[in-house]
Design a protein around this motif. Structure first.
Motif, mmCIF file in Angstrom:
data_model
loop_
_atom_site.group_PDB
_atom_site.id
_atom_site.type_symbol
_atom_site.label_atom_id
_atom_site.label_comp_id
_atom_site.label_asym_id
_atom_site.label_seq_id
_atom_site.Cartn_x
_atom_site.Cartn_y
_atom_site.Cartn_z
ATOM 1 N N TYR A 134 -116.186 47.690 20.110
ATOM 2 C CA TYR A 134 -115.996 48.887 19.280
ATOM 3 C C TYR A 134 -117.068 49.949 19.489
ATOM 4 C CZ TYR A 134 -113.159 45.274 17.232
ATOM 5 O OH TYR A 134 -112.278 44.247 17.067
ATOM 6 N N PRO B 247 -102.714 45.117 15.960
ATOM 7 C CA PRO B 247 -103.792 44.294 16.503
ATOM 8 C C PRO B 247 -103.233 43.391 17.590
ATOM 9 C CG PRO B 247 -103.423 43.852 14.150
ATOM 10 C CD PRO B 247 -102.332 44.753 14.598
ATOM 11 N N GLY C 270 -109.336 43.243 17.695
ATOM 12 C CA GLY C 270 -108.885 44.606 17.475
ATOM 13 C C GLY C 270 -109.134 45.497 18.675
ATOM 14 N N LEU D 53 -96.079 47.869 10.421
ATOM 15 C CA LEU D 53 -97.337 48.577 10.151
ATOM 16 C C LEU D 53 -97.089 50.046 9.819
ATOM 17 C CD1 LEU D 53 -99.534 47.145 13.029
ATOM 18 C CD2 LEU D 53 -99.894 46.777 10.586
ATOM 19 N N GLU E 159 -101.676 43.767 9.549
ATOM 20 C CA GLU E 159 -103.117 43.588 9.595
ATOM 21 C C GLU E 159 -103.712 44.792 10.306
ATOM 22 O OE1 GLU E 159 -105.940 40.955 12.197
ATOM 23 O OE2 GLU E 159 -104.546 39.669 11.102
ATOM 24 N N GLY F 149 -106.009 46.692 12.657
ATOM 25 C CA GLY F 149 -106.558 46.147 13.899
ATOM 26 C C GLY F 149 -108.027 46.382 14.151
ATOM 27 N N LEU F 150 -108.737 47.005 13.224
ATOM 28 C CA LEU F 150 -110.131 47.340 13.519
ATOM 29 C C LEU F 150 -111.063 46.812 12.441
ATOM 30 C CD1 LEU F 150 -109.743 51.044 14.646
ATOM 31 C CD2 LEU F 150 -110.338 49.079 16.052
ATOM 32 N N PRO F 151 -112.258 46.416 12.831
ATOM 33 C CA PRO F 151 -113.226 46.027 11.809
ATOM 34 C C PRO F 151 -113.690 47.260 11.045
ATOM 35 C CG PRO F 151 -114.272 46.060 13.964
ATOM 36 C CD PRO F 151 -112.816 46.352 14.185
#
Ligand SMILES: Cc1cc2nc3c(=O)[nH]c(=O)nc-3n(C[C@H](O)[C@H](O)[C@H](O)COP(=O)(O)O)c2cc1C
Lengths: 367, 452
Positions: free
Chosen positions: A20, A48, A54, A118, B205, B207-209
């Motif tokens: 990230y 995801p 992710g 989603l 969900e 997808g990213l923290p």
């Protein structure tokens, strides 16, 4: 050694599920640029990709990479199923602006029910339907990129006009799936049209690929198979009124570069390139040393089976480094691959001309 | 000099499209080349600004069925530009205006979280709700939302986005992540997300923290009662047009009062009017420059077109240097499309006519007078003093500076006014934290919840 017919093109994925931070991607793109590769790609999916894995928005990442690199092409995956065609077109054109002509876009669809949920806008649809829509999105994007002629901005102080509005065009795109009025908000990007890529790895994608793509990836384990796929795609492209050479066909290969330099005496034909099990999907896997990989690339290219390779390093940092320092260096040494970028844009690297503006052509024709 | 109680917050608006940008000035460069964005952003960061701000327009304006050709048009897509700017700046906040009508929460939450990750916690989202069927013609959904529904969709949209950002854990744990980011959740335990509401139904969900700021900063631009209520309940910053001292104080008091209803403290919402500025070595020089800039912004053609936008009828027979027309506006006319409307045309026309009669102004002079926003005009010393006074008097928490030149419009301000503000103790002399929330003195979402 036979002399290969065309320029060899090389591209690499810099995927990083679970990464990230910008420096990770910047470092990989710079490494690929040191190897003078045509472009890097970054995969994306709407949802995801798996538990705890992710992904950042790929176009966002490559926009972040753009000012930190100078020449390498930047090709994010952008899906067309749950997005707005107008936004997609604007974002890709903007990547071309911020990178000064180095943008591409890999067209992809979202076919799963999980992705559909989603967004909640519509249920999942069959792949054929989604790829037909993806083709329409590529089509309207190209029209929007043309909706400003290159010289539409005039800044004419005498008349007080900033633009010549006769050089801006409504695209009036209509399909059963969506409509777009136009013109674009973003002026025509530096490349005219950013480069469109499609992974033509499933026949369901072939129409869209042959009709709209500049670059396609194919999955093949032998030069014969690759050559057959290239011929098929090119003849389809010709069927759509395009020139066969308009389609750059790259063999997609996952590479796992072992630590040795390659077994001595092994001929390129024996190089281990294995197709993954049908359930796993993905490109064929090459496992071996960088020298043998250079041999394989040389062999396929010399046989004029493909225009180049799209490499997906299995362990990105390690394998990309060995690919650039080992395989690419050897290909350069043999004079098969460039040692510097002679041009500035991704189209330059690929030897693709800058598309003429369709509305300007119409205007000329009407004269 | 005594240290000022409140520090000024400053943001830079990129002078892109419309007629605030004086494109005819020889110093005016491209509104689209990345070098322009880079110059203005670096200047703002050199001046220790809180953030850099990009507006949005999703359809080119039209007048009388043709594309409006007098103003600067053509702009890049904001979030892509801001991600690129994250590479050439280190601390500056990066704010994108994005409409809630023509986007979906999952996608946008993901894009803002990506910007927040890639910039190390500098993302902001200016939530706008305007636009109609005309703009909708560029989108799948079309222009389906009534005015009344725009804010209900916006409110649900922001709530869903925050739910998505929170679905990876709500705790603000400084330096909790493997990469040392503030606001991250150790281990990043994703939780499934589900929402069923009037405008959206989604599940899955995220997808990213959690991104460095937890929630990117939310800005609101809009002025109606619904707009103010939406801001009081939801926004971290308001971008307003209420620039004058009295109007600013009234707006400030009104909006800050509304916060208590939502259990929020006054300092949790920053009020930042958009202002222009003109500097001169003397007061007279600055005033002269200001007049000349307004004349460039409102050419005779622009003056007539602006009037037509309100009257809704063809006024091309009128002399821009003559009096206002005595005919009444047509309130239902669609002569001008794509411009954000402020108020009902009949009321605006009555106000303009009164202004013109009272001061004896021509059409062009009236338009210049009526469409100007709050300007700080004067020597650097005078501008610094006036800005500090506005903030001390609770007319604003800071300003969004709207320069008239691309991209050099802030050079003088940063070189000449910022040091004076710093001398007064009214503005920071260094960034105190890495994120935009730190610059604005806003709580992290997790921290706020924990305090409750
Ligand atoms: C200072 C300011 C800046 C704005 N900037 C934008 C913009 O960049 N794009 C846009 O579509 N709308 C913009 N708007 C309009 C807002 O979207 C807002 O929804 C509109 O004013 C209608 O809301 P209201 O009735 O609450 O004023 C802006 C409004 C204000 C007051």
């Amino acid at each position: 050694m036979a002399v290969p017919t065309g320029t060899l093109h090389l591209a690499a994925a810099i995927d990083g599920d679970g990464q990230y931070q910008a420096p990770y991607y910047v470092d990989l793109a710079r490494l690929a640029e040191r190897g003078t590769l045509d472009f890097v790609t970054l995969d994306d999916t709407f949802g995801p990709p798996g538990p705890g894995r992710g992904r950042l928005d790929a176009l966002a990442v490559l926009s972040r990479v753009a000012p930190a690199t100078g020449r390498i092409g930047l090709v994010p995956t952008v899906t067309t199923t749950h997005t707005e065609p107008f936004h997609v077109s604007s974002a890709v054109a903007t990547l071309d602006w911020v990178s000064r002509g180095r943008a591409g876009w890999r067209v992809e669809v979202s076919s799963t029910e999980a992705e559909a949920r989603l967004v909640g806008r519509r249920p999942a649809a069959p792949a054929g339907e989604l790829w037909a829509e993806a083709g329409e999105v590529a089509d309207v994007a190209a029209r929007l990129w043309d909706s400003w002629e290159d010289d539409a901005e005039i800044r004419d102080t005498a008349t007080g006009r900033f633009i010549d509005r006769d050089k801006l065009h409504y695209v009036d795109f209509e399909s059963p799936r969506f409509t777009v009025r136009g013109p674009a908000i973003v002026p025509r990007p530096p490349q005219g049209h950013p480069v469109v890529a499609v992974a033509a790895t499933d026949p369901v994608t072939w129409e869209t690929a042959a009709r709209h793509a500049d670059v396609v990836y194919v999955h093949a384990t032998s030069p014969e198979e690759a050559g057959r796929l290239r011929d098929q795609l090119r003849s389809r492209a010709v069927g759509y009124g395009r020139e066969a050479g308009a389609l750059t066909v790259l063999a997609a290969v996952a590479v796992d570069l072992a630590d040795g330099e390659g077994a001595a005496g092994r001929s390129p034909a024996d190089a281990p390139l294995v197709r993954p099990p049908a359930t796993a999907g993905g490109p064929p896997l090459y496992r071996g040393g960088p020298v043998d990989l250079a041999e394989l690339i040389t062999g396929w290219h010399t046989a004029d089976a493909v225009d180049g390779f799209h490499i997906t390093p299995v362990a990105p940092r390690h394998d990309l480094e060995r690919f650039v320092n080992g395989s690419v260096a050897l290909l350069q040494h043999r004079g098969l691959f460039r040692t510097f970028y002679p041009g500035a844009t991704l189209r330059d690297h690929l030897g693709l001309s800058r598309p003429a503006n369709r509305y300007a052509l119409e205007r000329e024709a009407a004269r | 000099m005594s240290r000022q109680r409140k520090r000024i917050h400053l943001a830079a608006h990129f002078p892109g499209v419309n007629n605030t940008t004086v494109w005819a000035d020889p110093r005016s460069k491209s509104q689209i080349d990345f070098s322009s964005f880079e110059h203005l952003a670096r200047t703002a960061e050199r001046g220790l600004f809180d953030f850099f701000f990009l507006a949005e327009g999703l359809r080119l304006r039209e007048h009388n069925g043709r594309i409006h050709d007098l103003d600067v048009v053509g702009r890049p897509e904001s979030m892509t530009v801001l991600n690129a700017l994250a590479a050439v700046t280190e601390r500056l906040g990066l704010a994108a205006t994005v409409n809630t009508t023509f986007n979906e929460p999952y996608e946008l939450a993901r894009r803002f979280a990506s910007l927040d990750h890639l910039s190390g916690g500098r993302a902001a989202w200016n939530v706008v709700t305007s636009s109609d069927a005309f703009t909708g013609e560029n989108f799948r959904r079309g222009g389906f939302l009534d005015r009344a529904d725009r804010y209900t969709r916006a409110a649900e949209f922001v709530a869903v986005a925050r739910g998505l950002w929170d679905s990876q854990g709500t705790k603000g744990t400084p330096d909790g992540t493997p990469d040392g980011l503030r606001g991250g959740t150790p281990g990043g335990t994703p939780r499934p997300f589900a929402h069923t509401g009037r405008h959206f139904t989604l599940e899955g969900e995220f997808g990213l923290p959690r991104s460095p700021q937890g929630h990117p900063v939310v800005i609101q631009a809009g002025d109606s009662d619904e707009g103010r209520e939406f801001a009081a309940s939801t926004a971290d910053v308001i971008f307003t047009r209420h620039g004058s001292l009295e109007a600013g104080r009234a707006f400030y008091a009104d909006v800050k009062r509304r916060l208590a209803r939502y259990g929020r403290a006054p300092e949790e919402l920053k009020i930042m009017p958009g202002v222009t500025l003109v500097l001169g070595d003397t007061a007279a020089e600055a005033r002269e420059k200001a007049v000349e800039i307004r004349r460039q912004q409102v050419s005779p053609q622009t003056a007539l077109l602006t009037l037509e936008q309100i009257w809704g009828v063809d006024l091309s027979g009128y002399d821009p240097d003559g009096p206002l027309p005595d005919i009444d506006p047509d309130p239902d006319a669609q002569l001008a499309q794509g411009r954000v409307r402020h108020g009902d045309p009949l009321a605006v026309a009555a106000k303009w006519r009164a202004l013109s009669e009272e001061k004896g102004l021509s059409i062009r002079q009236t338009v210049i007078e009526a469409t100007g926003r709050q300007s700080f005009i004067g020597t650097p010393e005078a501008v610094a003093a006036e800005m500090a006074e506005y903030v001390a008097a609770d007319a604003a928490d800071g300003f969004i500076l709207v320069p008239h030149l691309t991209p050099g419009g802030l050079d003088d301000f940063v070189d000449r006014v910022v040091p004076l503000l710093q001398e007064r103790g009214a503005f920071r002399t260094a960034y105190t934290g890495p994120t935009l929330r730190d610059h604005l003195g806003l709580p992290y979402p997790g921290e706020r919840r924990e305090r409750d």
